[in-house]
Design a protein around this motif. Structure first.
Motif, mmCIF file in Angstrom:
data_model
loop_
_atom_site.group_PDB
_atom_site.id
_atom_site.type_symbol
_atom_site.label_atom_id
_atom_site.label_comp_id
_atom_site.label_asym_id
_atom_site.label_seq_id
_atom_site.Cartn_x
_atom_site.Cartn_y
_atom_site.Cartn_z
ATOM 1 N N CYS A 52 112.232 23.942 -19.152
ATOM 2 C CA CYS A 52 113.444 24.601 -18.661
ATOM 3 C C CYS A 52 113.112 25.979 -18.109
ATOM 4 N N ASP A 100 120.654 39.095 -22.342
ATOM 5 C CA ASP A 100 119.572 40.082 -22.485
ATOM 6 C C ASP A 100 120.145 41.494 -22.616
ATOM 7 N N SER A 123 119.877 30.681 -16.018
ATOM 8 C CA SER A 123 118.671 31.419 -16.414
ATOM 9 C C SER A 123 118.971 32.903 -16.415
ATOM 10 N N GLY A 181 121.808 34.546 -18.669
ATOM 11 C CA GLY A 181 120.617 35.045 -19.389
ATOM 12 C C GLY A 181 120.536 36.557 -19.292
ATOM 13 N N SER A 188 113.225 36.900 -26.628
ATOM 14 C CA SER A 188 114.025 37.330 -25.471
ATOM 15 C C SER A 188 115.447 37.557 -25.976
ATOM 16 N N GLY A 189 116.256 38.259 -25.171
ATOM 17 C CA GLY A 189 117.635 38.545 -25.583
ATOM 18 C C GLY A 189 118.397 37.283 -25.937
ATOM 19 N N HIS A 228 112.747 27.898 -5.637
ATOM 20 C CA HIS A 228 112.638 27.933 -7.104
ATOM 21 C C HIS A 228 113.753 27.123 -7.787
ATOM 22 N N VAL A 270 118.230 29.498 -20.086
ATOM 23 C CA VAL A 270 119.368 29.513 -21.016
ATOM 24 C C VAL A 270 119.659 28.107 -21.557
ATOM 25 N N SER A 280 117.777 26.205 -22.977
ATOM 26 C CA SER A 280 117.125 25.899 -24.258
ATOM 27 C C SER A 280 118.022 26.270 -25.441
#
Ligand code: KG4
Ligand code: ZN
Length: 413
Positions: free
Chosen positions: A353, A199, A168, A195, A217-218, A144, A324, A326
């Motif tokens: 992203c 969050d 992320s 991230g 999202s957070g 990934h 993250v 973005s």
């Protein structure tokens, strides 16, 4: 017979493509580029896409579980698995239909098999192995994080080697990408990913109750509120100031933020679960500290890479990706560093992203082109929830103990 515009477009592209052709039966023997179906289920997005060898997205589909997990206050792995199971067949079917592609026209199926949530990875892998056996197709297992790192090459020409910062909800790492399957790991998170921290801060601040944030999202909620906040009002300590490597740590920052929230709740005489009057300032300060930490570690990774010749002298590049990435404030923080060190900063658009089938299909294309990691359909593959990216160089980075010249983190809002 009249041709559909999409087919005309595809044919036109194939005739111009620089990549190898061979006969494509469904287009009456016309030459065609190889097609790869990519499947992603490593976390909370069920994604599928069909790409050709030039990186053109012929069709894609994405089912996000974000809303369900927002309501439950975090990802529950068994719920994620169930939602992947309910959606994977439809998502893959949609990607195939939208690309006007029959499985017999595919050259390979590429699927995320590591790292990620075991229960989620299992759904994508099981589906894919059944699919490749049914249609007798080669299978390409995908890492990934490698896929995140290489997505940028689908959008523009970026030659190896380049530096990449992936941030992320599940990851935080710095690596040099030297080839499709050749990475050097310079730094990674020692506790949680940025991230995840954002969050959790957003949840502790109950931002889901904020009228502007209920569907965000957070990380998105923090970025939005921070725009109207004073980042100087609650200065947090930037993590790991005395450790001269490129690893990350965010748990201590979360602790600092939680202590402040408790203090402010007491001062304002409100219970946990009620919105504080100073949420914007807390969001701005937390976001600024995350951005500064990422920027400083990246600065050291650039200096280290330059010192031992890991980056080209002409047009060295930093790629920033992951959910993250973005965040515009974080992008600006990294721009300060790339400007100071003479790198160009590339960030794929937000859509590329975050997790999707496209990035997995693209990694499949890159591997197919180079003939790397392509398996026959009957080989059994296992998923791996934990999987390091590349060769671990973190000890060498630490030993180099590079001190940073000062760069003022005056990040424009
Ligand atoms: O890459 P991604 O879609 O999934 C994985 O974690 O693999 O990233 C999701 C993460 C979440 O933690 C989310 O809060 C964060 O990316 N995120 C952001 C922003 N948009 C998404 N963080 C900061 N600022 C944003 N604008
Ligand atoms: Zn991801």
């Amino acid at each position: 017979m009249a041709m559909f515009p999409t087919k005309v477009k595809i044919l036109h592209r194939l005739l111009q493509s620089r990549h190898p052709f061979w006969s494509c039966p469904s287009l009456g023997g016309a030459p065609c580029s190889r097609l790869v179906l990519g499947i992603e289920t490593s976390c909370d997005d069920t994604g599928a896409a069909v790409l050709d060898e030039t990186g053109e997205i012929l069709g894609e589909s994405l089912h996000s579980q974000k809303e369900v997990h927002l309501r439950s206050g975090g990802i529950i792995p068994t719920v994620a698995r169930q939602l992947h199971r309910e959606n994977i067949e439809r998502v893959v079917q949609e990607a195939l239909e939208r690309s006007d592609t029959d499985p017999s026209r595919l050259s390979a199926v590429a699927t995320t098999v590591k790292p990620g949530l075991g229960l989620s990875l299992g759904v994508g892998l099981e589906f894919s192995q059944r699919f490749v056996r049914q249609h007798n197709l080669p299978f390409i297992p995908i890492h990934h994080m490698e896929a995140h790192a290489l997505t940028v090459r689908m959008l523009q020409p970026v030659a190896f080697p380049f530096l990449v910062l992936l941030v992320s909800g599940g990851h935080s790492l710095l690596a040099v990408a030297r080839g499709v399957d050749d990475f050097l790991l310079l730094g990674h998170t020692l506790d949680e990913a940025p991230g995840d921290t954002l969050d959790k801060v957003a949840r502790r601040l109950s931002l889901i109750k904020h009228p502007q944030c209920s569907t965000l999202s957070g990380g998105q909620a923090i970025e939005l509120l921070a725009k109207d906040g004073d980042r100087m009002r609650f200065p947090f300590r930037t993590p790991m100031g005395q450790t001269y490597d490129c690893c990350f740590s965010f748990a201590g920052l979360r602790n600092q933020v939680n202590m402040l929230i408790m203090k402010k709740e007491a001062e304002e005489g409100i219970e946990q679960g009620t919105l504080l009057s100073c949420v914007n300032d807390i969001a701005a300060a937390a976001q600024h500290t995350v951005a500064s930490h990422l920027a400083k570690r990246t600065h050291r990774a650039i200096l280290f890479s330059k010192a031992i010749g890991l980056l080209p002298s002409s047009s060295p590049t930093l790629v920033l990706s992951g959910g993250v990435a973005s965040n515009q404030y974080i992008r600006k923080a990294l721009t300060l560093i790339t400007d100071a060190t003479g790198l160009r900063l590339l960030c794929p658009p937000a859509k590329f992203c975050t997790d999707n089938g496209v990035m997995i299909a693209w990694n499949g294309v890159e591997r197919l082109r180079e003939g790397k990691g392509i398996l026959p359909p009957d080989v059994d593959v296992s998923y791996e929830p934990k999987a390091q990216l590349g060769v671990d160089m973190t000890a060498e980075v630490k030993a180099a103990a590079i001190r940073l010249p000062s760069v003022r983190m005056k990040i424009p809002n």
